[in-house]
Design an enzyme around this catalytic site. Sequence first.
Site: not given
Ligand code: AMP
Ligand code: MG
Length: 454
Positions: A88-89, A109, A122, A175, A182, A250-251, A260
């Site tokens: 998502g980002r 990221k 994002g 990264r 995953r 997912d991490n 992550d």
């Molecule tokens: P994370 O907690 O970083 O592992 O992210 C969990 C999910 O939320 C993943 O699908 C990320 O891509 C999404 N996500 C986290 N932060 C953002 C953001 N600022 N914009 C868009 N998607 C995000």
């Molecule tokens: Mg993640």
Amino acid sequence: MDFTPQQAILELGDSFYDPVAAARFPQTILRFRNDRAAAQVGLEGLSDEQWIAHFGRFEPLKGSLPTPLALRYHGHQFRVYNPEIGDGRGFLFAQMRDDKGRLIDLGTKGSGQTPYSRFGDGRLTLKGGVREILATEMLEALNVETSRTFSLIETGEELYRGDEPSPTRSSVLVRMSHGHIRIGTFQRLAHFQETEAMERLVAYVLRQFYGEEPGEDAPARLLAHVAERTATMAARFMAAGFVHGVLNSDNINVTGESFDYGPWRFAPFWESGFTAAYFDHAGLYAFGRQPEAIYWDVMQLAIALRQIAAEEPLIAAMEGFADVYQREVTAALLWRLGVAPRSAEADRVLAGVLEKALAETLTPIDQFFFDAFGGTLPEEYGEAFDDLRGQLAFYQPRKARDHGYWSGAPCSMLIDEVETIWASIAESDDWEPLHAKVAAIRRMAEALGGSDKA
Ligand code: AMP
Ligand code: MG
């Protein structure tokens, strides 16, 4: 070495990803380039200008992916299944071989919105990027398999976040890791019952990351590898005093490489309940619960693989986790103590008395391992350390204390110091403390020198 571009991910087929475009940032100011990592893939010769074109504006690297790919995945977040996530980002920007011939991904990221951004912007905050540099450098030094921070570029936007004084500065991070497959990548395929795609993914992971041809029992063999590598990761987190904070499925990379980094912290003391994420109210991912949390994630992989494999071999594969964890946590503690292993039984006893002493006395972890490296405990470690001292009498150092690091003070990464390093950047755009810290960490790594497997 020469840059060796790859496009291996494309053989999985386009149901695994979505082509996306990077955001156009108002500024691209290079803040960190990891030339040590770049040298391993033949990219250290890029000028700063070229570096920014590739890792700030995401102009393709010749021969690698023609366009960035947002990877599709699902996963359990705090034990709740979420089918709406995915890159998502970030995106997969490029693939290549390293100097050992292994497949390497460069992923991002903070590179902009994708079909999986939901309500997110994002983006990555600059503070988040700086924190990821610190976490990855420290973990690498402490012998934890981790993604590396390859590049950090400040992007000149104002971001709003609930957990930072806002507006706050923005960045885009690159990264470097062994793939971005995953556990959640498999879970998504199970969710849609895409069994053929799952078989292709099993083959991809076995070939690319485990050097094996798929063939007979491929899913169970894959699961056994993942269990072994992730149990090792959990063990090394413990010996490093590291709390990842968000051990969602997912991490978890199926190579068992940690990645992550969000709300991570290093634990000051050996306290099992020490929690990193302010939103982890139940302490699900607390310091001492990490092995169990990672095991739970690997179990979700087993459940997904059940669609293409019989139950018994999968159960057998999972059984390895606990034994590997025991063996590896012992090895990792001995490694950090700086003593050479003796026998499985003696080493396990030593690790046990060590953990007990640290937990009972709440001795600062980093100071302790600094003082004790090589196996001789200074006198000020009192009665609570008698058992440990007794066991250590039978051990030899694995490395002499002859590096200059040992005549200074322990290199730590506790939250106060992280905040101080960030404050210099936030308040006076002073990057010197960050660069000095990275140099200090790399110096500690030299002093600790060499992994237990070397
Ligand atoms: P994370 O907690 O970083 O592992 O992210 C969990 C999910 O939320 C993943 O699908 C990320 O891509 C999404 N996500 C986290 N932060 C953002 C953001 N600022 N914009 C868009 N998607 C995000
Ligand atoms: Mg993640």
